[in-house]
Design a protein around this motif. Structure first.
Motif, PDB file in Angstrom:
ATOM      1  N   ARG A 322     -24.509  52.927 -14.340  1.00 25.07           N
ATOM      2  CA  ARG A 322     -24.252  52.135 -13.221  1.00 25.07           C
ATOM      3  C   ARG A 322     -23.597  52.531 -12.006  1.00 25.07           C
ATOM      4  O   ARG A 322     -22.953  53.096 -12.304  1.00 25.07           O
ATOM      5  CB  ARG A 322     -23.835  50.636 -13.989  1.00 25.07           C
ATOM      6  CG  ARG A 322     -24.556  50.291 -14.508  1.00 25.07           C
ATOM      7  CD  ARG A 322     -24.189  48.879 -15.178  1.00 25.07           C
ATOM      8  NE  ARG A 322     -22.721  48.341 -15.352  1.00 25.07           N
ATOM      9  CZ  ARG A 322     -21.779  47.491 -15.251  1.00 25.07           C
ATOM     10  NH1 ARG A 322     -22.313  46.057 -15.535  1.00 25.07           N
ATOM     11  NH2 ARG A 322     -21.025  47.030 -15.457  1.00 25.07           N
ATOM     12  N   GLU A 323     -24.557  51.775 -11.001  1.00 26.71           N
ATOM     13  CA  GLU A 323     -24.128  51.803  -9.629  1.00 26.71           C
ATOM     14  C   GLU A 323     -22.708  51.371  -9.640  1.00 26.71           C
ATOM     15  O   GLU A 323     -22.596  49.999 -10.455  1.00 26.71           O
ATOM     16  CB  GLU A 323     -23.970  51.060  -8.368  1.00 26.71           C
ATOM     17  CG  GLU A 323     -26.337  51.594  -7.930  1.00 26.71           C
ATOM     18  CD  GLU A 323     -25.686  53.537  -7.815  1.00 26.71           C
ATOM     19  OE1 GLU A 323     -25.437  53.189  -7.279  1.00 26.71           O
ATOM     20  OE2 GLU A 323     -27.026  54.132  -8.033  1.00 26.71           O
ATOM     21  N   SER A 325     -20.244  48.501  -8.712  1.00 28.77           N
ATOM     22  CA  SER A 325     -20.258  47.439  -8.702  1.00 28.77           C
ATOM     23  C   SER A 325     -18.836  46.452  -8.598  1.00 28.77           C
ATOM     24  O   SER A 325     -18.350  46.401 -10.030  1.00 28.77           O
ATOM     25  CB  SER A 325     -21.275  46.682  -8.833  1.00 28.77           C
ATOM     26  OG  SER A 325     -21.723  45.439  -8.623  1.00 28.77           O
ATOM     27  N   ARG A 327     -16.436  43.261  -9.895  1.00 22.13           N
ATOM     28  CA  ARG A 327     -17.127  42.057 -10.699  1.00 22.13           C
ATOM     29  C   ARG A 327     -15.422  41.658 -10.707  1.00 22.13           C
ATOM     30  O   ARG A 327     -14.864  42.247 -11.257  1.00 22.13           O
ATOM     31  CB  ARG A 327     -17.924  41.941 -11.258  1.00 22.13           C
ATOM     32  CG  ARG A 327     -19.665  42.420 -10.980  1.00 22.13           C
ATOM     33  CD  ARG A 327     -20.579  41.888 -12.298  1.00 22.13           C
ATOM     34  NE  ARG A 327     -21.687  42.332 -12.286  1.00 22.13           N
ATOM     35  CZ  ARG A 327     -21.880  41.822 -11.889  1.00 22.13           C
ATOM     36  NH1 ARG A 327     -22.444  40.432 -11.150  1.00 22.13           N
ATOM     37  NH2 ARG A 327     -23.785  42.441 -11.377  1.00 22.13           N
ATOM     38  N   ASP A 365     -15.165  47.664 -11.541  1.00 20.25           N
ATOM     39  CA  ASP A 365     -16.075  47.845 -11.761  1.00 20.25           C
ATOM     40  C   ASP A 365     -15.826  48.097 -13.152  1.00 20.25           C
ATOM     41  O   ASP A 365     -14.503  49.192 -13.688  1.00 20.25           O
ATOM     42  CB  ASP A 365     -16.604  49.244 -11.372  1.00 20.25           C
ATOM     43  CG  ASP A 365     -17.700  49.463 -12.082  1.00 20.25           C
ATOM     44  OD1 ASP A 365     -17.459  49.851 -13.236  1.00 20.25           O
ATOM     45  OD2 ASP A 365     -18.938  49.661 -11.355  1.00 20.25           O
ATOM     46  N   GLU A 474     -10.503  41.020  -3.368  1.00 20.91           N
ATOM     47  CA  GLU A 474     -11.188  42.512  -2.824  1.00 20.91           C
ATOM     48  C   GLU A 474     -10.754  42.802  -1.181  1.00 20.91           C
ATOM     49  O   GLU A 474     -10.659  41.990  -0.251  1.00 20.91           O
ATOM     50  CB  GLU A 474     -12.497  42.106  -2.743  1.00 20.91           C
ATOM     51  CG  GLU A 474     -13.731  42.740  -3.285  1.00 20.91           C
ATOM     52  CD  GLU A 474     -15.123  42.699  -3.401  1.00 20.91           C
ATOM     53  OE1 GLU A 474     -16.023  43.660  -3.280  1.00 20.91           O
ATOM     54  OE2 GLU A 474     -14.999  41.540  -3.858  1.00 20.91           O
ATOM     55  N   PRO A 478     -17.330  42.332  -0.769  1.00 22.07           N
ATOM     56  CA  PRO A 478     -18.961  42.167  -0.998  1.00 22.07           C
ATOM     57  C   PRO A 478     -18.404  40.534  -2.147  1.00 22.07           C
ATOM     58  O   PRO A 478     -17.855  40.973  -2.370  1.00 22.07           O
ATOM     59  CB  PRO A 478     -19.744  42.590  -1.257  1.00 22.07           C
ATOM     60  CG  PRO A 478     -18.643  44.443  -2.055  1.00 22.07           C
ATOM     61  CD  PRO A 478     -17.458  44.275  -0.399  1.00 22.07           C
TER      62      PRO A 478
END
Length: 484
Positions: A322-323, A325, A327, A365, A474, A478
């Motif tokens: 997966r890219e 990311s 979360r 990630d 974070e 994003p």
């Protein structure tokens, strides 16, 4: 200087231009000083001739006085001879002079010499008697002679003052030359440092980081030369290395999956055996069994199915590409899944301990962070051999606003001489064919992508502890989605 700095010159041209500027600056100052010294030399020669003509006029006055006192013809002839010498010296002086400022004084001196010559001729024509020597012609000769001596002294004094001014100017120029040389000596190295050495230092640091497996883009300096091209090339190389590193990470994952396969098969065998046993009993007792007993058997089958699903799901989640990311990830749940995957690698003599708060979550990630923890846990299990303890713990550091994840073991520890190299790519202490040297380098890269840091503590014979520090909030911006 600013225009020069921003000009589109190659690095070699900039260095040559800086050296040329420095040489031209020093050369210009040397040329100015040389011209001033030449002028000083001319003025000293002028001063010498001025003193000669002043002394000659003094002799003229001396013989003038002797003639007026005694009336001797030889004194008159000596006076005429020294007067002619004065004319000759003045002619030489006038021919050599290049300074228009002293020309009026020389012209005045020449006029006085001619007036004196005429007055002397008039006195001689009046005869050598006492009446003539005391008359009007003698008085006029004395007045002109006095003015002549004053004029000669005036020329000498004028040039003496000019030499004094020139010496003062030379002193100022010397101080100015020293100041300019000092300014150039400071400005040119600063310019070279800013435009050449500083970017080269950035490039050197970037190459050292790349050698250590830290792949960061560098700010490209607007130098319009080879340095800017090299910086841009380094950034392209870093981007390509990161892409290849992602491929290496995935390759390492597949390698890890191959390592875990036997253990996962063993883990799946237990729930499958339980499912098979419960199914056989249910089939045999289907006609006569108590419904509550059948319900219990079906519940066992359901629980074991969920258990097998979790094992397979953890393996699939780990291997999925997966890219990157971020979360919000529950560290407790992630730690349990990771320990479950790696538990098959631990022998019966190795105790896997877990100490992670249920309420501790970080932006991460999940797949990549699990890869990092898995590498550390496998290394720890291999380090303790067949007997010892491997602990995965986590805590909150409120002062730094970070979560601290620690993977520790009771193995032999890491020697001090290699501790600084363990995160370098392809560095391994394992036997050939038993390790690629990529595991800890991948851990470092994954943690760095999370804006965190990883360090190691170890003492020979007292095990090792790897500490991963991740921000609790974070830092990249994003919006985060919540996920277990």
């Amino acid at each position: 200087m600013a225009h020069f700095a921003s000009a589109s010159l190659s690095l070699r041209q900039k260095i040559v231009a800086i050296l040329v500027l420095y040489v031209l600056g020093i050369g210009a100052m040397a040329l100015i000083s040389y011209e001033d010294l030449r002028t000083m030399e001319d003025k000293l020669e002028f001063m010498r001739l001025g003193h000669v003509i002043a002394n000659t006029i003094l002799e003229v006055r001396r013989y003038e006085k002797n003639y007026l006192l005694y009336g001797l013809p030889e004194d008159l002839e000596e006076d005429r001879r020294y007067l002619e010498t004065s004319f000759q010296t003045l002619a030489v002086l006038t021919a050599e002079v290049r300074d228009l400022k002293v020309s009026p004084q020389l012209d005045a001196l020449d006029g006085l010499l001619r007036d004196y010559q005429k007055a002397l001729d008039d006195l001689a024509a009046a005869g050598g008697g006492q009446d003539a020597r005391d008359g009007e012609a003698a008085l006029r000769l004395r007045e002109i002679g006095k003015g002549l001596a004053d004029a000669a002294d005036g020329v000498v004094d004028f040039e003496r003052n000019r030499i004094r001014d020139l010496l003062r100017l030379l002193g100022i120029q010397l101080l100015g030359a020293v100041a300019v040389a000092a300014a150039l000596g400071v400005a040119l190295p600063l310019l070279m440092f800013r435009k050449i050495f500083k970017p080269l230092g950035v490039i050197r640091a970037a190459t050292l980081d790349i050698a250590r497996g830290r792949f960061k883009e560098i700010p490209v300096a607007n130098t319009s030369d080879e340095i800017e091209q090299v910086m841009a090339a380094i950034n392209r190389m870093v981007a390509e290395i990161e892409r290849r590193q992602d491929q290496l990470v995935q390759s390492k994952k597949l390698s890890s999956i191959g390592t875990l396969t036997a253990g996962v098969a063993h883990q799946l065998n237990n729930p499958l055996n339980n499912i098979s046993t419960s199914s056989q009993i249910a089939l045999e007792e289907l006609e006569t069994a108590d419904p509550a007993f059948l319900k219990k058997l079906l519940g066992n089958i359901h629980q074991e199915t969920l258990r097998a699903r979790d094992i397979v799901q953890g393996l699939l989640e780990f291997s999925r590409v997966r890219e990157f990311s971020l979360r919000l990830v529950s560290l407790a749940e992630l730690a349990r899944r990771t320990v479950r995957l790696v538990s098959s690698q631990a022998s019966s003599g190795v105790r896997l301990a877990l100490d992670v708060p249920e309420d501790l979550s970080v932006p991460a990630d999940a797949s990549r962070l699990q890869e990092a923890l898995l590498n550390l846990l496998i290394n720890a299990i291999q380090a303790v051999g067949g007997q010892g303890e491997v602990r995965l713990a986590a805590r909150r550091d409120p002062d730094a606003d970070e979560a601290v994840i620690t993977v520790s073991d009771t193995g032999p520890g890491i020697p001090a001489d290699i501790r600084g190299r363990i995160f370098d790519p392809f560095y391994t202490t394992k036997e050939e064919g038993k390790g690629t040297g990529l595991g800890l380098s991948i851990v470092y890269g994954i943690v760095e992508k999370h804006a965190g840091s990883v360090t190691v503590e170890s003492e020979p014979g007292q095990g090792a502890a790897f500490h991963i520090r991740l921000p609790l909030t974070e830092r990249t911006g994003p919006k985060m989605d919540a996920t277990p």
